[in-house]
Motif scaffolding. Structure first.
Motif, mmCIF file in Angstrom:
data_model
loop_
_atom_site.group_PDB
_atom_site.id
_atom_site.type_symbol
_atom_site.label_atom_id
_atom_site.label_comp_id
_atom_site.label_asym_id
_atom_site.label_seq_id
_atom_site.Cartn_x
_atom_site.Cartn_y
_atom_site.Cartn_z
ATOM 1 N N PRO B 361 7.979 33.087 1.187
ATOM 2 C CA PRO B 361 8.563 32.656 2.461
ATOM 3 C C PRO B 361 9.405 31.374 2.365
ATOM 4 N N TRP B 362 9.054 30.465 1.440
ATOM 5 C CA TRP B 362 9.847 29.231 1.349
ATOM 6 C C TRP B 362 11.272 29.519 0.922
ATOM 7 N N LEU B 363 11.406 30.318 -0.148
ATOM 8 C CA LEU B 363 12.761 30.634 -0.611
ATOM 9 C C LEU B 363 13.497 31.434 0.467
ATOM 10 N N LEU B 364 12.769 32.336 1.106
ATOM 11 C CA LEU B 364 13.395 33.104 2.186
ATOM 12 C C LEU B 364 13.902 32.164 3.275
ATOM 13 N N GLY B 365 13.071 31.189 3.660
ATOM 14 C CA GLY B 365 13.457 30.249 4.713
ATOM 15 C C GLY B 365 14.689 29.454 4.330
ATOM 16 N N ILE B 366 14.696 28.948 3.090
ATOM 17 C CA ILE B 366 15.827 28.117 2.648
ATOM 18 C C ILE B 366 17.097 28.948 2.564
ATOM 19 N N ILE B 367 16.998 30.117 1.926
ATOM 20 C CA ILE B 367 18.189 30.962 1.756
ATOM 21 C C ILE B 367 18.728 31.418 3.114
ATOM 22 N N SER B 368 17.817 31.741 4.028
ATOM 23 C CA SER B 368 18.272 32.150 5.358
ATOM 24 C C SER B 368 18.940 30.998 6.084
ATOM 25 N N ALA B 369 18.385 29.792 5.909
ATOM 26 C CA ALA B 369 18.999 28.626 6.545
ATOM 27 C C ALA B 369 20.403 28.407 5.991
ATOM 28 N N VAL B 370 20.550 28.584 4.671
ATOM 29 C CA VAL B 370 21.881 28.436 4.070
ATOM 30 C C VAL B 370 22.820 29.494 4.642
ATOM 31 N N ALA B 371 22.326 30.726 4.737
ATOM 32 C CA ALA B 371 23.163 31.787 5.293
ATOM 33 C C ALA B 371 23.535 31.478 6.738
ATOM 34 N N PHE B 372 22.586 30.908 7.458
ATOM 35 C CA PHE B 372 22.845 30.565 8.854
ATOM 36 C C PHE B 372 23.885 29.464 8.973
ATOM 37 N N ALA B 373 23.747 28.443 8.123
ATOM 38 C CA ALA B 373 24.736 27.361 8.114
ATOM 39 C C ALA B 373 26.111 27.925 7.774
ATOM 40 N N THR B 374 26.117 28.909 6.867
ATOM 41 C CA THR B 374 27.363 29.566 6.494
ATOM 42 C C THR B 374 28.040 30.174 7.710
ATOM 43 N N ILE B 375 27.241 30.892 8.489
ATOM 44 C CA ILE B 375 27.805 31.566 9.654
ATOM 45 C C ILE B 375 28.338 30.532 10.648
ATOM 46 N N LEU B 376 27.516 29.508 10.916
ATOM 47 C CA LEU B 376 27.943 28.462 11.855
ATOM 48 C C LEU B 376 29.256 27.832 11.412
ATOM 49 N N ALA B 377 29.334 27.499 10.125
ATOM 50 C CA ALA B 377 30.509 26.796 9.622
ATOM 51 C C ALA B 377 31.744 27.686 9.673
ATOM 52 N N VAL B 378 31.579 28.947 9.289
ATOM 53 C CA VAL B 378 32.733 29.849 9.290
ATOM 54 C C VAL B 378 33.202 30.086 10.724
ATOM 55 N N VAL B 379 32.238 30.278 11.605
ATOM 56 C CA VAL B 379 32.590 30.489 13.003
ATOM 57 C C VAL B 379 33.332 29.271 13.553
ATOM 58 N N ALA B 380 32.855 28.086 13.186
ATOM 59 C CA ALA B 380 33.526 26.877 13.645
ATOM 60 C C ALA B 380 34.962 26.822 13.130
ATOM 61 N N GLY B 381 35.148 27.143 11.847
ATOM 62 C CA GLY B 381 36.487 27.117 11.265
ATOM 63 C C GLY B 381 37.426 28.109 11.944
ATOM 64 N N LEU B 382 36.900 29.300 12.217
ATOM 65 C CA LEU B 382 37.716 30.334 12.856
ATOM 66 C C LEU B 382 38.103 29.925 14.273
ATOM 67 N N THR B 383 37.131 29.402 15.004
ATOM 68 C CA THR B 383 37.396 29.007 16.379
ATOM 69 C C THR B 383 38.427 27.889 16.423
ATOM 70 N N MET B 384 38.278 26.980 15.472
ATOM 71 C CA MET B 384 39.219 25.867 15.351
ATOM 72 C C MET B 384 40.648 26.397 15.187
ATOM 73 N N THR B 385 40.825 27.340 14.271
ATOM 74 C CA THR B 385 42.148 27.885 13.999
ATOM 75 C C THR B 385 42.712 28.607 15.212
ATOM 76 N N ALA B 386 41.874 29.424 15.830
ATOM 77 C CA ALA B 386 42.344 30.207 16.967
ATOM 78 C C ALA B 386 42.710 29.296 18.137
ATOM 79 N N SER B 387 41.898 28.277 18.397
ATOM 80 C CA SER B 387 42.179 27.420 19.545
ATOM 81 C C SER B 387 43.392 26.541 19.283
ATOM 82 N N THR B 388 43.542 26.091 18.039
ATOM 83 C CA THR B 388 44.725 25.315 17.687
ATOM 84 C C THR B 388 45.974 26.143 17.943
#
Lengths: 111, 559
Positions: B361-388
């Motif tokens: 579960p620890w590795l699962l938690g960490i890897i999922s958190a990384v994947a989640f941060a990935t999604i947040l960051a990519v979504v932020a980048g995309l939204t930034m581009t579209a709104s600009t």
């Protein structure tokens, strides 16, 4: 930002016609266009093989590692190789030519 | 099936994987992550003053920094969750995504990156409209930016839904939808607070964590198989083979129809090779038409740095895709196709389930958190581009005709962020459950059909004109969207977004690329040739000279 005030005075058509600029542009195009065509042909050759002759791609080469995996990984290797080749050439050939033309514009050679 | 899997892969968890998970632990690790990244965003945003700062981070990033940020943008949930899942379930056909996504960078590096960086300022439309008539070209380019970003966002939102479904063991679609809404709101906060500089730093950190996490997992997978690719593939073949045959047949040569087909092309696209080619075409030509990738070239101070950043990203992305090959086949061997498809989150849960099988579960938690941060960051980048793009191209340039203060423009960009965020939440709820790599490939198809022809021709074809650009952008966009809507991806099969009995599909392929991309190029050529309107020759000369010399491009501003 020193360039912004003199930007409107540049005769762009003149620069474009100058020998140095033509050399710069031709150097870039004669390198990137054939190279792009080459890697796209190589990529689609691979895609067509995978799509239409999967039997050939599943030919074992070393144990479980088959021809398809080797060709797939070789796409990675050619991508890295072309990247390094391009960068080397851009740094050595393209940048000095671009700097030369840049300096001519900055000097007001093309007003 | 599951008994057999447990027999060949002792490290695999019991079929009811979710039971072993600890939702509290997972969410705690995730929450720490969100807190850390928010602090970084807040710190980075202190120097956000001008529009240039908000949009391009003041062009102050170095090549390697920007290379990490580009990799961060590019290595989205599609690359991590989507490709690993596609390889685990479809074997070799999933590997095609990695190859296409990587080779595509050569198009960006050789043909587009430096010339774009030298002529553009804030958005993709800056380059496309440079020497053509502003209003039609800028409007079309901005609309395309919004649509491509929307498709890309759908994929990320679907990824977030699947991931949290797995972490928390939520199988209920309504509750998953609630989670997608929370991710969307978090993302809105990120972008509003951080601007481009904030999102760039988030991307850099996230790329580091994602590549590091994939490296650690790959080493663990390989060590499980004695660092032999041959035994790894052997494990995947055995796990994929039909139990009866594998139980009686102990010779290493399994018949091609059983198990070993996971190592050969055709498991997903064997019945429809044209769909495979369509996907391959969209993947290789899509990257250089993705607005959020193109605007990354503006965050560096020179063409040389733009080049350096692409080289860094090609190495990072390529190495990461080698890891996904190990992770995908590792998940096939250690978790098994049946378990993956049966888990909440389905095909996208292969990588997190593999983490659970390797490190609990620890590795699962960490890897999922990384994947989640990935999604947040990519979504932020995309939204930034579209709104600009909306604020700069449609609001400031077309509606207000340039007479607008920077403050006003940034205000509109911020409102757009909220609107796009809300639309993406709704779209993500509909797309929830689809393979993320597949959804992203649709965004690539739209980008390659609607944007790439105009980008290439405005940089390389002197005769190219406004009519060619508009025909290509509008025609490429409409054809790609129409073919997607009437494809089996949207309706007509059990796995569609609107599954059977809903069926209004008539286009046979899941990816529209093979039709819409050539059509986009054709319309550009025909539109140009049948128009006899004269374009501004001075502007054309200026664009060419600036593209090759970098003269007059924005310099880095110091902070």
């Amino acid at each position: 930002m020193a360039t912004s005030s003199s930007k409107n005075d540049v005769n762009w058509g003149e620069v474009e016609k100058s020998e140095d600029f033509k050399t710069l542009k031709n150097e870039h195009r004669s390198f990137v266009l054939p190279l792009s065509a080459a890697f796209l042909v190589w990529y689609f050759a691979y895609v067509l093989l995978a799509a239409y002759v999967p039997k050939l791609m599943s030919t074992p080469v070393f144990g479980n590692i088959n021809l398809g995996l080797i060709l797939g990984i070789s796409q990675f290797i050619t991508t890295w190789a072309i990247t390094m080749w391009y960068v080397n050439r851009a740094n050595k050939v393209h940048d000095p030519l671009a700097k030369k033309v840049y300096a001519q514009i900055e000097n007001g050679d093309h007003k | 099936m599951s008994r057999f899997l447990a027999a060949v892969a002792p490290a695999a968890p019991a079929p009811t994987v979710v039971e072993g998970l600890d939702p509290v632990l997972n969410i705690s690790i995730f929450a720490v992550f969100v807190a850390i990244t928010l602090v970084i965003v807040l710190r980075a945003s202190r120097s956000n003053k001008s529009a240039d700062d908000f949009y391009t981070g003041g062009r102050s990033f170095s090549g390697p920094q920007n290379g990490f940020a580009i990799s961060g943008d590019y290595l989205s949930a599609a690359s991590f969750l989507g490709i690993a899942g596609a390889i685990a379930v479809y074997g070799y056909d999933g590997f095609m995504y990695s190859i296409g996504f990587l080779v595509a960078w050569l198009v960006a590096l050789l043909l587009v990156a430096e010339l774009m960086r030298n002529t553009g300022k804030f958005t993709m439309a800056d380059v496309l409209a440079f020497r053509l008539r502003q209003r039609p070209v800028r409007t079309a380019a901005a609309v395309n930016t919004l649509v491509v970003s929307f498709f890309y966002l759908l994929a990320q939102m679907a990824g977030a839904g699947g991931l949290v479904a797995l972490l928390l063991g939520i199988s209920d679609k309504t509750q998953q939808g609630f989670v997608i809404a929370i991710v969307g709101l978090l993302m809105i906060v990120y972008v509003l607070v951080g601007g481009m500089k904030g999102t760039t730093w988030v991307q850099i950190i996230k790329a580091f964590l994602l590549i590091g996490g994939a490296l650690v997992m790959s080493i663990m997978v390989l060590s499980h198989f004695g660092f032999s690719f041959n035994s790894l593939f052997d494990g995947a073949v055995k796990a994929a083979a039909h139990p009866e045959i594998a139980a009686t047949d102990t010779t290493p040569m399994v018949p091609a129809s059983d198990g070993s087909s996971i190592l050969s092309p055709g498991l997903k696209y064997g019945a429809n090779p044209l769909d495979f080619i369509s996907l391959a075409l969209a993947l290789v030509l899509g990257t250089a038409g993705l607005p959020h990738v193109l605007t990354r070239f503006y965050t560096v101070p020179s063409a040389r740095e733009a080049r350096r950043s692409v080289v860094w990203s090609i190495w990072l992305i390529g190495i990461f895709y080698v890891f996904t090959l190990v992770l995908g086949y590792g998940a096939a061997a250690l978790v098994g196709k049946g378990t993956i498809l049966g888990a909440p989150g389905g095909v996208n849960s292969a990588a997190p389930l593999l983490a659970n099988a390797l490190g609990g579960p620890w590795l699962l938690g960490i890897i999922s958190a990384v994947a989640f941060a990935t999604i947040l960051a990519v979504v932020a980048g995309l939204t930034m581009t579209a709104s600009t793009s909306f604020a700069h191209d449609i609001y400031a340039s077309v509606i207000k005709k340039g007479s607008v203060s920077q403050k006003d423009e940034v205000r509109v960009a911020r409102i757009t962020v909220v609107v796009i965020g809300l639309v993406a939440i709704v779209g993500g709820i509909v797309a929830n459950g689809q393979n993320i790599a597949f959804l992203v490939a649709l965004a690539f198809a739209v980008a390659a059909s609607a944007n790439l022809p105009t980008i290439i021709f405005s940089l390389y074809w002197k005769r190219f004109n406004t009519q060619g650009a508009v025909w290509s952008m509008v025609g490429g966009l409409i054809s790609a969207i129409v073919l997607i809507v009437f494809s089996p991806a949207v309706s007509g099969t059990a796995k569609s977004m609107f599954p059977l009995p809903v069926d209004f599909h008539w286009f046979p392929l899941e990816n529209p690329g093979i039709v819409s991309i050539p059509l986009g190029f054709l319309l550009a050529v025909v539109g140009t040739l049948v128009s006899n309107k004269k374009e501004d020759a001075k502007k054309a000369s200026e664009m060419t000279v600036r593209a090759y010399t970098g003269y007059g491009a924005e310099e880095a501003t110091s902070h």
